[in-house]
Design a protein around this motif. Sequence first.
Motif, mmCIF file in Angstrom:
data_model
loop_
_atom_site.group_PDB
_atom_site.id
_atom_site.type_symbol
_atom_site.label_atom_id
_atom_site.label_comp_id
_atom_site.label_asym_id
_atom_site.label_seq_id
_atom_site.Cartn_x
_atom_site.Cartn_y
_atom_site.Cartn_z
ATOM 1 N N ILE A 96 -90.598 26.774 37.889
ATOM 2 C CA ILE A 96 -89.266 26.806 38.496
ATOM 3 C C ILE A 96 -88.427 27.905 37.862
ATOM 4 N N ILE A 97 -88.522 28.074 36.544
ATOM 5 C CA ILE A 97 -87.757 29.123 35.862
ATOM 6 C C ILE A 97 -88.203 30.503 36.330
ATOM 7 N N LEU A 98 -89.517 30.703 36.479
ATOM 8 C CA LEU A 98 -90.008 31.996 36.969
ATOM 9 C C LEU A 98 -89.428 32.313 38.343
ATOM 10 N N THR A 118 -82.855 35.437 41.076
ATOM 11 C CA THR A 118 -81.577 35.962 40.604
ATOM 12 C C THR A 118 -81.611 37.477 40.495
ATOM 13 N N ASP A 119 -82.770 38.035 40.144
ATOM 14 C CA ASP A 119 -82.890 39.489 40.016
ATOM 15 C C ASP A 119 -82.810 40.207 41.360
ATOM 16 N N LEU A 120 -83.006 39.475 42.459
ATOM 17 C CA LEU A 120 -82.938 40.103 43.778
ATOM 18 C C LEU A 120 -81.510 40.506 44.151
ATOM 19 N N PHE A 121 -80.518 39.855 43.576
ATOM 20 C CA PHE A 121 -79.120 40.181 43.854
ATOM 21 C C PHE A 121 -78.679 41.284 42.894
ATOM 22 N N GLU A 122 -78.634 42.501 43.374
ATOM 23 C CA GLU A 122 -78.367 43.644 42.503
ATOM 24 C C GLU A 122 -76.922 43.725 42.032
ATOM 25 N N GLN A 123 -75.999 43.062 42.722
ATOM 26 C CA GLN A 123 -74.599 43.153 42.325
ATOM 27 C C GLN A 123 -74.254 42.223 41.159
ATOM 28 N N TRP A 179 -77.063 39.507 32.818
ATOM 29 C CA TRP A 179 -77.195 38.225 32.145
ATOM 30 C C TRP A 179 -77.108 37.034 33.098
ATOM 31 N N SER A 180 -76.952 37.279 34.375
ATOM 32 C CA SER A 180 -76.732 36.189 35.328
ATOM 33 C C SER A 180 -77.946 35.281 35.499
ATOM 34 N N PHE A 181 -79.105 35.699 35.036
ATOM 35 C CA PHE A 181 -80.306 34.865 35.172
ATOM 36 C C PHE A 181 -80.230 33.603 34.339
ATOM 37 N N VAL A 182 -79.364 33.559 33.327
ATOM 38 C CA VAL A 182 -79.289 32.364 32.483
ATOM 39 C C VAL A 182 -78.538 31.222 33.161
ATOM 40 N N LEU A 183 -77.685 31.522 34.121
ATOM 41 C CA LEU A 183 -76.890 30.469 34.756
ATOM 42 C C LEU A 183 -77.743 29.474 35.547
ATOM 43 N N PRO A 184 -78.654 29.919 36.421
ATOM 44 C CA PRO A 184 -79.497 28.915 37.087
ATOM 45 C C PRO A 184 -80.433 28.182 36.131
ATOM 46 N N TYR A 240 -82.329 24.915 26.827
ATOM 47 C CA TYR A 240 -82.042 23.923 25.792
ATOM 48 C C TYR A 240 -80.586 23.463 25.855
ATOM 49 N N THR A 241 -79.681 24.401 26.081
ATOM 50 C CA THR A 241 -78.264 24.057 26.199
ATOM 51 C C THR A 241 -78.027 23.161 27.407
ATOM 52 N N GLY A 242 -78.686 23.467 28.523
ATOM 53 C CA GLY A 242 -78.560 22.627 29.708
ATOM 54 C C GLY A 242 -79.041 21.213 29.461
#
Length: 132
Positions: free
Chosen positions: A14-16, A22-27, A31-36, A112-114
């Motif tokens: 699921i993480i992969l 998340t990387d598909l959204f170029e805008q 660091w936005s990959f950590v949010l999901p 881990y934080t989640g």
Amino acid sequence: MRKKLPDSIKTMLIILVLITGTDLFEQLPWWSFVLPVLVLGVIAGLRHWQFSGFITGFIPGFIIWSGANSYFDLRLHGGVLNKLGVLITFPEIVVIIIAGLIGGVLTGLALYTGKCLSGREKPTDINSPIVI
């Protein structure tokens, strides 16, 4: 232990998918990959999935970041990483490993934080004795 391995593999897959999506959204910022992944950690904690929070997050983060850097290095014929390696006086492979470690640590900490935010897992106290 029997239930722990399938939950770990399921979470890694699921993480992969989440990081790649998340990387598909170029805008979005880098660091936005950590949010999901953080949200996945909360959901996994609430659903009582049994896995090691940091290691299960670290492995896919390392794979994605080092794999993406290797892919772009091959795609651009070694231009970017070679110049970056010369700038910081490291060979290309070290730059790829360092980027993988950074991505792995960020993803592992987010998962881990989640899990800790869900209230199901308590953070480990550094000063507590280790019981075997």
